[in-house]
Design an enzyme around this catalytic site. Structure first.
Site, PDB file in Angstrom:
ATOM      1  N   SER A 114      18.223  17.850  34.276  1.00  0.00           N
ATOM      2  CA  SER A 114      19.417  17.711  33.419  1.00  0.00           C
ATOM      3  C   SER A 114      19.038  17.618  31.884  1.00  0.00           C
ATOM      4  O   SER A 114      19.603  17.526  31.175  1.00  0.00           O
ATOM      5  CB  SER A 114      20.567  16.665  33.809  1.00  0.00           C
ATOM      6  OG  SER A 114      20.055  15.368  33.578  1.00  0.00           O
ATOM      7  N   CYS A 115      17.727  17.431  31.919  1.00  0.00           N
ATOM      8  CA  CYS A 115      17.105  17.030  30.646  1.00  0.00           C
ATOM      9  C   CYS A 115      16.295  17.991  30.240  1.00  0.00           C
ATOM     10  O   CYS A 115      15.462  18.673  30.852  1.00  0.00           O
ATOM     11  CB  CYS A 115      16.263  15.847  30.810  1.00  0.00           C
ATOM     12  SG  CYS A 115      15.490  15.210  29.236  1.00  0.00           S
TER      13      CYS A 115
END
Length: 283
Positions: A114-115
């Protein structure tokens, strides 16, 4: 390495019903990215199209801009403790004359799915400079074409249809005005991954390995929100239009305005918002 995995679950309902059944989960495994044999980053991803993922990631990092920048991409470089080939390692050998990534950009912690910029060593390293002039792209995208993109993307999301647990990104080419063309544009590439950044990297990697950069006259459609990192990835690949089904962040819009990327949000098929370079969208 599996794109999906079956798992036994117990489904409970509000009316007291109970049922055991098999569910299908999206795969997620670590991938170590090496440049010249040296570890550069570790990211969590859905296995598949790993070479594209690495190539696209290095485009967004400012390391690659063309297929000729790569001498070899070795997905057989890793070895497990038992001596078997580790499919979770890709080593990139850069072509002569291509500068290796600056040490300040090495990721000091692993990057989650998610980064986009987690682990970047400095604030200055977050903003990379594109080699392509996105602002000069005179692409004109019909509103109807943009509104139709979420449905076209969803129709291609095979893994999402089985798991409901992955993001997707699609690349659409827009024909020049006045020339022979498909009014709705040509869907060039669709990729899925548990990480929305990874899905975009896979699309960009497909393009750079095919010698297609800069991606002038294209639209990048994503299944999530439009973040700062995704606007930056679009600019690094020369993509002039980024469309998302959800909201953009303020920093994403400001970066789009600064770099000349058209940022579209809340594209749900019946309406959308254009936040920057609005003249590219033709009602």
């Amino acid at each position: 390495m599996r794109i999906t995995k079956r798992w036994r679950v117990r489904r409970l309902s509000a009316d007291g019903g109970t049922r055991d059944r098999a569910d299908v989960l999206a795969g997620e495994e670590p991938l170590e990215i090496r440049v010249g044999g040296r570890s550069y980053a570790v990211t969590m991803r859905t296995p598949g199209h790993d070479v594209e993922l690495v190539a696209g990631f290095l485009v967004s990092e400012g390391v690659l801009a063309a297929a000729d920048d790569v001498l070899l991409m070795d997905d057989r470089a890793g070895v497990t403790a038992t001596g078997e080939r580790d499919r979770n390692v890709v080593d990139v050998r850069l072509a002569p004359g291509v500068a290796p990534p600056d040490a300040s950009r090495h990721r000091h912690v692993y990057t989650t799915s998610s980064c986009g910029v987690c682990g970047t060593a400095s604030i200055d390293a977050v903003r990379t400079v594109s080699r392509f002039d996105v602002a000069s792209d005179d692409v004109a995208v019909p509103l109807r074409t943009l509104l139709g993109l979420p449905a076209r993307l969803r129709a291609e999301q095979e893994v999402f249809g089985r798991t409901g647990g992955v993001h997707a990104a699609a690349l659409l080419s827009i024909p020049a005005q006045g020339g022979p063309h498909d009014d709705d544009g040509a869907l060039l590439c669709v990729r899925e991954d548990v990480g929305r950044h990874n899905a975009v990297d896979k699309v960009v990697g497909w393009a750079v390995l095919g010698g297609r950069l800069p991606l002038r006259r294209t639209v990048l459609q994503v299944s999530g929100r439009a973040s700062f990192e995704l606007v930056q990835k679009a600019a690094m690949a020369g993509i002039p239009v980024l469309s998302a089904v959800s909201a953009p962040s303020a920093l994403a819009v400001e970066l789009g305005e600064e770099l000349g990327v058209t940022v579209v949000g809340f594209n749900r098929g019946d309406a959308l918002n254009v936040y920057s370079r609005v003249e590219r969208v033709v009602p």
